[in-house]
Scaffold this active site. Structure first.
Site, mmCIF file in Angstrom:
data_model
loop_
_atom_site.group_PDB
_atom_site.id
_atom_site.type_symbol
_atom_site.label_atom_id
_atom_site.label_comp_id
_atom_site.label_asym_id
_atom_site.label_seq_id
_atom_site.Cartn_x
_atom_site.Cartn_y
_atom_site.Cartn_z
ATOM 1 N N GLY A 1 0.836 -1.199 0.000
ATOM 2 C CA GLY A 1 0.000 0.000 0.000
ATOM 3 C C GLY A 1 0.871 1.248 0.000
ATOM 4 O O GLY A 1 1.920 1.283 0.639
ATOM 5 N N THR B 1 3.609 -0.651 9.587
ATOM 6 C CA THR B 1 4.523 -1.275 8.618
ATOM 7 C C THR B 1 5.787 -1.833 9.257
ATOM 8 O O THR B 1 6.658 -2.347 8.555
ATOM 9 C CB THR B 1 4.886 -0.263 7.509
ATOM 10 N N GLY C 1 22.417 -8.267 21.905
ATOM 11 C CA GLY C 1 21.021 -8.064 22.318
ATOM 12 C C GLY C 1 20.275 -9.386 22.278
ATOM 13 O O GLY C 1 20.859 -10.442 22.032
ATOM 14 N N GLY D 1 20.333 -4.633 15.810
ATOM 15 C CA GLY D 1 19.086 -3.918 16.085
ATOM 16 C C GLY D 1 18.215 -3.832 14.847
ATOM 17 O O GLY D 1 18.514 -4.420 13.801
ATOM 18 N N ASP E 1 6.271 -1.265 15.734
ATOM 19 C CA ASP E 1 7.706 -1.004 15.575
ATOM 20 C C ASP E 1 7.995 0.285 14.811
ATOM 21 O O ASP E 1 9.087 0.831 14.930
ATOM 22 C CB ASP E 1 8.367 -2.152 14.804
ATOM 23 N N HIS F 1 2.790 -24.702 46.032
ATOM 24 C CA HIS F 1 4.073 -25.327 46.338
ATOM 25 C C HIS F 1 4.119 -26.743 45.754
ATOM 26 O O HIS F 1 3.129 -27.481 45.878
ATOM 27 C CB HIS F 1 4.254 -25.418 47.855
HETATM 28 C C1 FAD Z 1 14.426 -12.800 15.094
HETATM 29 C C2 FAD Z 1 13.408 -11.978 15.830
HETATM 30 C C3 FAD Z 1 12.861 -12.456 17.004
HETATM 31 C C4 FAD Z 1 11.902 -11.726 17.674
HETATM 32 N N1 FAD Z 1 11.398 -12.238 18.822
HETATM 33 C C5 FAD Z 1 10.475 -11.536 19.504
HETATM 34 C C6 FAD Z 1 9.902 -12.072 20.685
HETATM 35 O O1 FAD Z 1 10.227 -13.198 21.103
HETATM 36 N N2 FAD Z 1 8.970 -11.351 21.345
HETATM 37 C C7 FAD Z 1 8.592 -10.105 20.888
HETATM 38 O O2 FAD Z 1 7.747 -9.477 21.536
HETATM 39 N N3 FAD Z 1 9.118 -9.568 19.774
HETATM 40 C C8 FAD Z 1 10.037 -10.257 19.068
HETATM 41 N N4 FAD Z 1 10.535 -9.733 17.906
HETATM 42 C C9 FAD Z 1 10.084 -8.388 17.485
HETATM 43 C C10 FAD Z 1 8.713 -8.470 16.809
HETATM 44 O O3 FAD Z 1 8.803 -9.324 15.694
HETATM 45 C C11 FAD Z 1 8.256 -7.097 16.392
HETATM 46 O O4 FAD Z 1 8.287 -6.220 17.489
HETATM 47 C C12 FAD Z 1 6.831 -7.134 15.854
HETATM 48 O O5 FAD Z 1 6.742 -7.993 14.742
HETATM 49 C C13 FAD Z 1 6.369 -5.720 15.447
HETATM 50 O O6 FAD Z 1 5.076 -5.793 14.963
HETATM 51 P P1 FAD Z 1 4.537 -4.723 13.898
HETATM 52 O O7 FAD Z 1 3.139 -5.130 13.603
HETATM 53 O O8 FAD Z 1 4.792 -3.350 14.374
HETATM 54 O O9 FAD Z 1 5.448 -4.900 12.595
HETATM 55 P P2 FAD Z 1 5.858 -6.160 11.713
HETATM 56 O O10 FAD Z 1 5.650 -7.421 12.432
HETATM 57 O O11 FAD Z 1 7.209 -5.864 11.186
HETATM 58 O O12 FAD Z 1 4.794 -6.154 10.539
HETATM 59 C C14 FAD Z 1 4.775 -5.152 9.575
HETATM 60 C C15 FAD Z 1 4.169 -5.729 8.302
HETATM 61 O O13 FAD Z 1 3.896 -4.662 7.401
HETATM 62 C C16 FAD Z 1 4.129 -5.101 6.084
HETATM 63 N N5 FAD Z 1 4.329 -3.914 5.260
HETATM 64 C C17 FAD Z 1 5.330 -3.005 5.327
HETATM 65 N N6 FAD Z 1 5.126 -2.010 4.431
HETATM 66 C C18 FAD Z 1 3.969 -2.303 3.787
HETATM 67 C C19 FAD Z 1 3.222 -1.663 2.777
HETATM 68 N N7 FAD Z 1 3.612 -0.497 2.251
HETATM 69 N N8 FAD Z 1 2.082 -2.250 2.359
HETATM 70 C C20 FAD Z 1 1.660 -3.424 2.874
HETATM 71 N N9 FAD Z 1 2.331 -4.080 3.845
HETATM 72 C C21 FAD Z 1 3.457 -3.510 4.308
HETATM 73 C C22 FAD Z 1 5.366 -5.976 6.215
HETATM 74 O O14 FAD Z 1 5.438 -6.880 5.138
HETATM 75 C C23 FAD Z 1 5.110 -6.670 7.560
HETATM 76 O O15 FAD Z 1 4.510 -7.926 7.364
HETATM 77 C C24 FAD Z 1 11.479 -10.464 17.174
HETATM 78 C C25 FAD Z 1 12.023 -9.969 15.978
HETATM 79 C C26 FAD Z 1 12.964 -10.713 15.311
HETATM 80 C C27 FAD Z 1 13.512 -10.180 14.021
#
Ligand code: FAD
Length: 468
Positions: free
Chosen positions: A117, A145, A184, A274, A315, A447
């Site tokens: 989008g 996103t 991290g 990060g 995020d 316990h």
């Molecule tokens: C290896 C790893 C391990 C992790 N482990 C943990 C954990 O154990 N516990 C925890 O709490 N967090 C963990 N995290 C962090 C967690 O994955 C993120 O904090 C979380 O996914 C954020 O959610 P979100 O919905 O903000 O974004 P995201 O999950 O990043 O989702 C964003 C989505 O938007 C889509 N998108 C982007 N731009 C567009 C567009 N223009 N149009 C349509 N779609 C789009 C992307 O394809 C994506 O699917 C981990 C991350 C990683 C990389």
């Protein structure tokens, strides 16, 4: 073709976006969620939380079978690794869960729009590629996103020899030497997986400690335990370059403060320094949405951007990059859009590292309380004195509770130990209810359970622990 019209359109189907979409639909708003990945669930379900925890669980079982069961009098012979089967199981867990989100969309009547989008004006997006764009209009948009891997200058990720967490979740064989850049939680979790499966693992960290941001005492203890398990740490060290050859990668390291360079050979390098917010191709400029100096979409306390009708969560905005933080924001923003009082309590966001032992933390660290000049009391209880941990032969770690010196209100809780990620939630609940250390101490704890260590730490705040 006329544009489709919705009350709410969520851009991004990760934990923030899909939860916001479901909650908005539950509240009677006509809702669509746009996702370009080809699967729902975002980073978390596809390449983050879920596949990493699946591999952590499998590798933990492998290590237990190979090394820990004998202690319990269980004889196991011929323990072997079928890495392909382990990966297949992980992939199945991911696909089951992502399909589960699609099921929830159907159940709640959320329209799932596949494609990328981008804003063509403030109240309209186009989805798809040139020429085949579908126009979608909405009263409100939620940007969800997410984030992407932070690159490291001089160490280019190819997902073969130099991998991000995504590549580290799918290595075709166990590397001889895995060098993890970044101490991290992602680096330590993926490092743990591959160490358990037989790799030598070296963690290179710029700072003088691992898990920065977590309580210092917990960080030190985690490093000690992981080192005992065989991980090597190079702290206060920076990676300034990488040279690939057919057989591996030669990294150039330097002391963080500058000084003589040295080289370190690796079979595979994992860059885990990060993540950064992801807004590529979203057309934020077209819509006029402001970002801050870290590339995060700027929002107020109600997730509003500077443009009326455009909100952002997860995020891609400020705050800890965690799935449950994104989810709570998703619920809150949907409730706000439905005219309710959606709210997120950022004082009680737990942070968990799923190594073994696990680390879990909520609220303020001792360092933060000292810096803020807050007078606090600390109560600590080690798992060596917890009967269940003894039964389980998993006694590494402790529970620490920090409470206000005057009011006894719990300000922070820090656990390193078995099941820490589960144990921490009684502290999260206590803090959510504004509870005191005495509240936790007076509550029944079955316990023998690991949670009794929380009760004892709470008792220790007032100097009256029983079992130590
Ligand atoms: C290896 C790893 C391990 C992790 N482990 C943990 C954990 O154990 N516990 C925890 O709490 N967090 C963990 N995290 C962090 C967690 O994955 C993120 O904090 C979380 O996914 C954020 O959610 P979100 O919905 O903000 O974004 P995201 O999950 O990043 O989702 C964003 C989505 O938007 C889509 N998108 C982007 N731009 C567009 C567009 N223009 N149009 C349509 N779609 C789009 C992307 O394809 C994506 O699917 C981990 C991350 C990683 C990389």
């Amino acid at each position: 073709m006329a544009d489709k019209q919705y009350d709410v359109v969520v851009i991004g189907g990760g934990p923030g976006g899909y939860v916001a979409a479901i909650r908005a639909a539950q509240l009677g708003l006509k809702t669509a969620c746009v996702e370009k990945r080809g699967a729902l669930g975002g980073t978390c379900l596809n390449i983050g939380c879920i596949p990493s925890k699946a591999l952590l669980q499998s590798s933990h079982k492998y290590e237990e079978a190979a090394h820990a069961l004998a202690l319990h009098g269980v004889k196991v012979q011929g323990v072997g690794l079928d890495l392909a089967a382990m990966m297949t199981r992980k992939d199945r867990v991911v696909s089951d869960l992502t399909k589960g989100v699609e099921f929830l969309f159907n159940k709640n009547k959320v329209a799932y729009v596949k494609g990328a989008g981008r804003f063509t004006r403030a109240n309209r997006i186009a989805v798809g590629s040139d020429g085949k764009d579908e126009g979608i209009e909405a009263k409100n948009f939620i940007i969800a996103t997410g984030s992407e891997v932070m690159p490291l200058p001089g160490v280019e990720i190819d997902e073969q020899q130099i991998v991000s967490s995504t590549g580290a979740l799918a290595l075709p064989k166990v590397p001889g030497h895995l060098v993890v850049v970044g101490g991290g939680y992602i680096g330590l979790e993926m490092g743990s997986v591959w160490r358990r499966l037989g790799a030598k693992v070296t963690v290179v960290e710029f700072l003088d400690r691992i898990v920065p941001g977590m309580d210092g005492e917990v960080g030190k203890q985690l490093q000690r335990v992981l080192a005992k398990q065989g991980m090597t740490f190079r702290l206060s060290t920076k990676v300034i370059g990488a040279k690939k050859s057919k057989t591996g990668v030669t990294l150039t390291l330097e002391p963080a403060a500058g000084g003589t360079a040295e080289s370190l050979e690796a079979d595979i390098v994992l860059v885990a320094i990060g993540r950064r917010p992801y807004t590529n191709g979203l057309g934020l400029e077209t819509a006029g949405v402001a970002i801050d100096n870290k590339g995060r979409v700027k929002t107020d306390a109600h997730f509003r951007t500077n443009v009326a009708g455009i909100y952002a969560i997860g995020d891609v905005i400020a705050g800890p990059m965690l799935a449950h933080k994104a989810e709570e924001e998703g619920v809150a923003v949907a409730e706000i859009l439905a005219g309710q009082a959606g709210h997120v309590n950022y004082e009680t966001v737990p942070g968990i590292v799923y190594t073994w032992p696990e680390v879990a933390t909520v609220g303020k660290t001792e360092e933060e309380l000292k810096t803020a000049g807050i007078d606090y009391k600390s109560g600590k209880f080690p798992f060596t004195a917890n009967s269940r941990a003894r039964c389980n032969a998993e006694t590494d770690g402790f529970v620490k509770i920090l409470a206000d010196a005057k009011t006894d209100r719990v300000l922070g809780a820090h656990v390193i130990g078995p099941e820490a990620g589960t144990i921490i939630h009684e502290c999260v609940m206590a803090m959510e209810f504004g509870g005191s250390a005495e509240d936790i101490a007076r509550a029944f704890h079955g316990h023998p359970t690991l949670n009794e260590a929380v009760k004892e730490a709470a008792l220790a705040v007032a100097g009256r622990a029983i079992h130590i």
